[in-house]
Design a protein around this motif. Structure first.
Motif, PDB file in Angstrom:
ATOM      1  N   LEU A   1       0.837  -1.191   0.000  1.00  0.00           N
ATOM      2  CA  LEU A   1       0.000   0.000   0.000  1.00  0.00           C
ATOM      3  C   LEU A   1       0.872   1.241   0.000  1.00  0.00           C
ATOM      4  O   LEU A   1       2.067   1.183   0.291  1.00  0.00           O
ATOM      5  CB  LEU A   1      -0.972   0.015   1.181  1.00  0.00           C
ATOM      6  N   ALA A   2       0.258   2.371  -0.345  1.00  0.00           N
ATOM      7  CA  ALA A   2       0.995   3.630  -0.440  1.00  0.00           C
ATOM      8  C   ALA A   2       0.064   4.772  -0.101  1.00  0.00           C
ATOM      9  O   ALA A   2      -1.146   4.706  -0.352  1.00  0.00           O
ATOM     10  CB  ALA A   2       1.560   3.810  -1.851  1.00  0.00           C
ATOM     11  N   VAL A   3       0.636   5.838   0.477  1.00  0.00           N
ATOM     12  CA  VAL A   3      -0.135   7.014   0.871  1.00  0.00           C
ATOM     13  C   VAL A   3       0.105   8.126  -0.140  1.00  0.00           C
ATOM     14  O   VAL A   3       1.215   8.285  -0.658  1.00  0.00           O
ATOM     15  CB  VAL A   3       0.260   7.469   2.293  1.00  0.00           C
ATOM     16  N   SER A   4      -0.933   8.903  -0.430  1.00  0.00           N
ATOM     17  CA  SER A   4      -0.815  10.019  -1.363  1.00  0.00           C
ATOM     18  C   SER A   4       0.133  11.074  -0.807  1.00  0.00           C
ATOM     19  O   SER A   4       0.327  11.169   0.407  1.00  0.00           O
ATOM     20  CB  SER A   4      -2.187  10.634  -1.625  1.00  0.00           C
ATOM     21  N   PRO A   5       0.735  11.891  -1.665  1.00  0.00           N
ATOM     22  CA  PRO A   5       1.692  12.893  -1.191  1.00  0.00           C
ATOM     23  C   PRO A   5       1.128  13.847  -0.146  1.00  0.00           C
ATOM     24  O   PRO A   5       1.864  14.295   0.738  1.00  0.00           O
ATOM     25  CB  PRO A   5       2.070  13.643  -2.482  1.00  0.00           C
ATOM     26  N   ASP A   6      -0.165  14.153  -0.217  1.00  0.00           N
ATOM     27  CA  ASP A   6      -0.766  15.050   0.772  1.00  0.00           C
ATOM     28  C   ASP A   6      -1.291  14.317   1.998  1.00  0.00           C
ATOM     29  O   ASP A   6      -1.833  14.935   2.922  1.00  0.00           O
ATOM     30  CB  ASP A   6      -1.891  15.875   0.139  1.00  0.00           C
ATOM     31  N   GLY A   7      -1.124  12.997   2.039  1.00  0.00           N
ATOM     32  CA  GLY A   7      -1.553  12.210   3.187  1.00  0.00           C
ATOM     33  C   GLY A   7      -3.044  12.006   3.293  1.00  0.00           C
ATOM     34  O   GLY A   7      -3.519  11.421   4.272  1.00  0.00           O
ATOM     35  N   GLN A   8      -3.799  12.418   2.289  1.00  0.00           N
ATOM     36  CA  GLN A   8      -5.258  12.372   2.378  1.00  0.00           C
ATOM     37  C   GLN A   8      -5.855  11.015   2.002  1.00  0.00           C
ATOM     38  O   GLN A   8      -6.988  10.720   2.366  1.00  0.00           O
ATOM     39  CB  GLN A   8      -5.864  13.445   1.459  1.00  0.00           C
ATOM     40  N   ASN A   9      -5.091  10.200   1.279  1.00  0.00           N
ATOM     41  CA  ASN A   9      -5.628   8.940   0.776  1.00  0.00           C
ATOM     42  C   ASN A   9      -4.589   7.835   0.874  1.00  0.00           C
ATOM     43  O   ASN A   9      -3.384   8.098   0.887  1.00  0.00           O
ATOM     44  CB  ASN A   9      -6.067   9.090  -0.684  1.00  0.00           C
TER      45      ASN A   9
ATOM     46  N   PRO B   1      -2.059  -6.996  -9.007  1.00  0.00           N
ATOM     47  CA  PRO B   1      -1.139  -5.906  -8.642  1.00  0.00           C
ATOM     48  C   PRO B   1      -0.477  -6.169  -7.299  1.00  0.00           C
ATOM     49  O   PRO B   1      -1.113  -6.676  -6.376  1.00  0.00           O
ATOM     50  CB  PRO B   1      -2.042  -4.674  -8.606  1.00  0.00           C
ATOM     51  N   HIS B   2       0.783  -5.811  -7.185  1.00  0.00           N
ATOM     52  CA  HIS B   2       1.516  -6.054  -5.937  1.00  0.00           C
ATOM     53  C   HIS B   2       2.291  -4.821  -5.487  1.00  0.00           C
ATOM     54  O   HIS B   2       1.873  -4.111  -4.585  1.00  0.00           O
ATOM     55  CB  HIS B   2       2.447  -7.258  -6.075  1.00  0.00           C
ATOM     56  N   GLY B   3       3.435  -4.553  -6.083  1.00  0.00           N
ATOM     57  CA  GLY B   3       4.203  -3.378  -5.688  1.00  0.00           C
ATOM     58  C   GLY B   3       3.479  -2.104  -6.085  1.00  0.00           C
ATOM     59  O   GLY B   3       2.856  -2.038  -7.146  1.00  0.00           O
ATOM     60  N   ILE B   4       3.558  -1.071  -5.236  1.00  0.00           N
ATOM     61  CA  ILE B   4       2.831   0.162  -5.521  1.00  0.00           C
ATOM     62  C   ILE B   4       3.587   1.365  -4.969  1.00  0.00           C
ATOM     63  O   ILE B   4       4.159   1.303  -3.875  1.00  0.00           O
ATOM     64  CB  ILE B   4       1.390   0.099  -4.943  1.00  0.00           C
ATOM     65  N   VAL B   5       3.611   2.437  -5.755  1.00  0.00           N
ATOM     66  CA  VAL B   5       4.230   3.701  -5.362  1.00  0.00           C
ATOM     67  C   VAL B   5       3.246   4.815  -5.674  1.00  0.00           C
ATOM     68  O   VAL B   5       2.755   4.910  -6.810  1.00  0.00           O
ATOM     69  CB  VAL B   5       5.552   3.945  -6.128  1.00  0.00           C
ATOM     70  N   TRP B   6       2.958   5.666  -4.671  1.00  0.00           N
ATOM     71  CA  TRP B   6       2.199   6.888  -4.939  1.00  0.00           C
ATOM     72  C   TRP B   6       3.225   8.017  -4.983  1.00  0.00           C
ATOM     73  O   TRP B   6       3.753   8.446  -3.974  1.00  0.00           O
ATOM     74  CB  TRP B   6       1.144   7.144  -3.863  1.00  0.00           C
ATOM     75  N   HIS B   7       3.527   8.445  -6.179  1.00  0.00           N
ATOM     76  CA  HIS B   7       4.665   9.317  -6.440  1.00  0.00           C
ATOM     77  C   HIS B   7       4.386  10.745  -5.983  1.00  0.00           C
ATOM     78  O   HIS B   7       3.238  11.176  -5.877  1.00  0.00           O
ATOM     79  CB  HIS B   7       4.962   9.291  -7.939  1.00  0.00           C
ATOM     80  N   ALA B   8       5.466  11.506  -5.760  1.00  0.00           N
ATOM     81  CA  ALA B   8       5.334  12.915  -5.400  1.00  0.00           C
ATOM     82  C   ALA B   8       4.636  13.724  -6.484  1.00  0.00           C
ATOM     83  O   ALA B   8       4.075  14.789  -6.208  1.00  0.00           O
ATOM     84  CB  ALA B   8       6.713  13.513  -5.114  1.00  0.00           C
ATOM     85  N   ASN B   9       4.641  13.212  -7.727  1.00  0.00           N
ATOM     86  CA  ASN B   9       3.948  13.909  -8.816  1.00  0.00           C
ATOM     87  C   ASN B   9       2.435  13.691  -8.802  1.00  0.00           C
ATOM     88  O   ASN B   9       1.715  14.218  -9.649  1.00  0.00           O
ATOM     89  CB  ASN B   9       4.536  13.516 -10.180  1.00  0.00           C
ATOM     90  N   GLY B  10       1.953  12.886  -7.849  1.00  0.00           N
ATOM     91  CA  GLY B  10       0.529  12.636  -7.702  1.00  0.00           C
ATOM     92  C   GLY B  10       0.027  11.394  -8.409  1.00  0.00           C
ATOM     93  O   GLY B  10      -1.120  10.987  -8.209  1.00  0.00           O
ATOM     94  N   ASP B  11       0.871  10.751  -9.226  1.00  0.00           N
ATOM     95  CA  ASP B  11       0.457   9.560  -9.968  1.00  0.00           C
ATOM     96  C   ASP B  11       0.811   8.296  -9.193  1.00  0.00           C
ATOM     97  O   ASP B  11       1.681   8.304  -8.308  1.00  0.00           O
ATOM     98  CB  ASP B  11       1.128   9.529 -11.338  1.00  0.00           C
ATOM     99  N   ILE B  12       0.127   7.213  -9.537  1.00  0.00           N
ATOM    100  CA  ILE B  12       0.374   5.907  -8.920  1.00  0.00           C
ATOM    101  C   ILE B  12       1.044   4.999  -9.946  1.00  0.00           C
ATOM    102  O   ILE B  12       0.685   4.995 -11.130  1.00  0.00           O
ATOM    103  CB  ILE B  12      -0.938   5.264  -8.422  1.00  0.00           C
TER     104      ILE B  12
END
Length: 351
Positions: A69-77, A111-122
Motif C-alpha cells: 500500500l501507499a499514501v498520497s503525497p498530501d496524506g489524504q488517501n 497488482p503487488h508493488g505500488i508507489v504513490w509518487h510525489a507527482n501525484g500519480d500511482i
C-alpha cells in the motif's frame, strides 16, 4: 545457497500472536506521532493504527488479498494493491469510511508493488500480466498506461524522482527490469542473484539497491545500465530492502533470521545486525515488510505470522513494542498526522 521459489503463503504460517506480543501488554512509547496503515492480506482488511498509543482505531474490509500500500503525497488517501484480484483500491486516510476509487488494471492483473509518487500519480506492478502500470490522475480520470516487463513475477518496484523510469524485481525470472515510462523503449533486464525481491532507489537517484532472498545478498546497481557495482552479504532470506530517509543506510528484512541487516551505503558494507526476535521464532514470526519512520529513528517490521508489527529503535536496536494488527499484516505506510480516534463499528469493519 539455492532455494526454490515458494510463495510466502505456502511457508507454513504460524498461529495467532500470544497475548504477550500485543500492544495491550506493553507501555506506549513516548514521542511517537502519526498514523500507521497496515494491509492485512489474510484478513482482507486495512488497519489504521494510532502510533502514539499503538492502538488500532479502525479496521475496514479492503479487497482480496491486499499486499502493498501507499499514501498520497498530501496524506489524504491510501491506495492498496489487491494482489488477489485486478484492482487498486483507494480509501480516505482520515477515517477509512469511504472507498474513493477502484481502479481496474485488467484481467489477471494481480497488482503487488505500488508507489504513490510525489507527482501525484500511482505506479504499480501487475504480476499476472508481467507488466507495470502508470496511473495518471488516480483520483480523477485515472488514466492507465501499461508497460510490459515480459518477466515472471514482476513483484516490487521503484520509481525515479522524475517519474521517467521504473524498476521491477522479477522473482521468477531472477532479474531486475528497467522500464522507460516516457519513451516506451524496450525494457532492459539483467539477472541479479536468486529471487530478487526488495528494491529501493537512493534519494539522489544514483544507485539502485536490490535484495535477493535466495542469495542472502544485497546488490548495488547502476540505475540506467543495470551494471552490478557491489554485492553485500546480509542475513538469511532478505525479503525487503528499505533506505533510511537520510540516505545513509539501508536495512534488509531477513525473514529466516528475524533480523535486520544494516548496510552503510557510502561504504557498501554490512555494518550491523539488529535482532528483532530469536532466530528460533523465524517460522512463527514470518517477518516481511519493513518501513522507516519519517524521521529515520525507527523501523517498523511486519510480522505476518503473529499479526504484529514490531517497532524497533534504529540507534539502540531495541524492540520498543509489538503492535497488534489484523490477520496477516504485510504492507505498511505512515502519515505524519494523527487520525481522529473513534470506536470500531460494524459499518467500518469492526466486530
Amino acid at each position: 545457497m539455492v532455494r526454490a521459489f515458494v510463495p510466502l503463503a505456502a511457508l507454513g504460517l504460524a498461529a495467532c500472536a500470544p497475548y504477550a506480543d500485543t500492544v495491550a501488554t506493553q507501555a506506549a512509547t513516548g514521542g511517537v506521532a502519526g498514523t500507521l496503515f497496515v494491509a492485512n492480506k489474510f484478513g482482507n482488511t486495512l488497519s489504521q493504527i494510532d502510533l502514539a498509543s499503538g492502538k488500532e482505531l479502525r479496521s475496514v474490509p479492503a479487497c482480496d488479498n491486499p499486499h502493498e500500500l501507499a499514501v498520497s503525497p498530501d496524506g489524504q488517501n491510501v491506495a492498496l494493491a489487491c494482489y488477489g484480484g485486478t484492482r487498486i483500491a483507494v480509501f480516505r486516510s482520515d477515517n477509512l469510511a469511504r472507498r474513493v476509487k477502484s481502479i481496474d488494471l485488467g484481467a489477471n492483473a494481480r497488482p503487488h508493488g505500488i508507489v504513490w509518487h510525489a507527482n501525484g500519480d500511482i505506479y504499480a506492478t501487475a504480476e499476472g500480466r508481467k507488466s507495470v502500470f502508470w496511473i495518471r490522475d488516480p483520483l480523477g480520470k485515472a488514466e492507465t498506461f501499461e508497460y510490459a516487463t515480459q518477466k515472471e513475477g514482476s513483484h516490487m518496484l521503484a520509481v525515479s524522482p522524475s517519474g521517467n523510469h521504473a524498476w521491477t524485481t522479477d522473482l521468477g525470472s531472477k532479474t531486475v527490469t528497467l522500464v522507460d515510462l516516457k519513451t516506451r523503449r524496450a525494457p532492459r533486464s539483467v539477472e541479479v542473484g536468486i529471487e530478487p525481491e526488495g528494491i529501493a532507489l537512493t534519494p539522489d537517484g544514483k544507485t539502485l539497491w536490490v535484495s535477493a532472498r535466495g542469495s542472502d545478498k544485497a546488490f548495488a546497481l547502476d540505475p540506467m545500465t543495470l551494471e552490478i557495482r557491489r554485492e553485500v552479504g546480509v542475513g538469511a532470506f532478505p525479503l525487503r530492502l528499505a533506505i533510511r530517509p537520510q540516505g545513509d543506510v539501508a536495512v534488509t528484512s531477513d525473514l529466516a533470521d528475524t533480523s535486520l541487516t544494516v548496510i552503510d551505503l557510502a561504504r557498501g558494507e554490512a555494518v550491523r545486525t539488529i535482532a528483532v526476535d530469536d532466530r528460533a521464532n523465524a517460522e512463527r514470526r514470518q517477518q516481511v515488510t519493513i518501513l522507516w519512520s519519517p524521521d529515520g529513528e525507527r523501523v517498523y517490521v511486519a510480522e505476518t505470522g503473529t499479526d504484529t508489527v514490531a517497532e524497533v529503535d534504529y540507534r539502540t536496536g531495541e524492540v520498543l513494542r509489538r503492535i497488534a494488527v489484523g490477520e496477516g499484516g504485510d504492507g505498511m505506510a505512515i502519515t505524519p498526522h494523527p487520525a481522529a480516534a473513534t470506536g470500531r463499528t460494524k459499518e467500518d469493519g469492526g466486530q
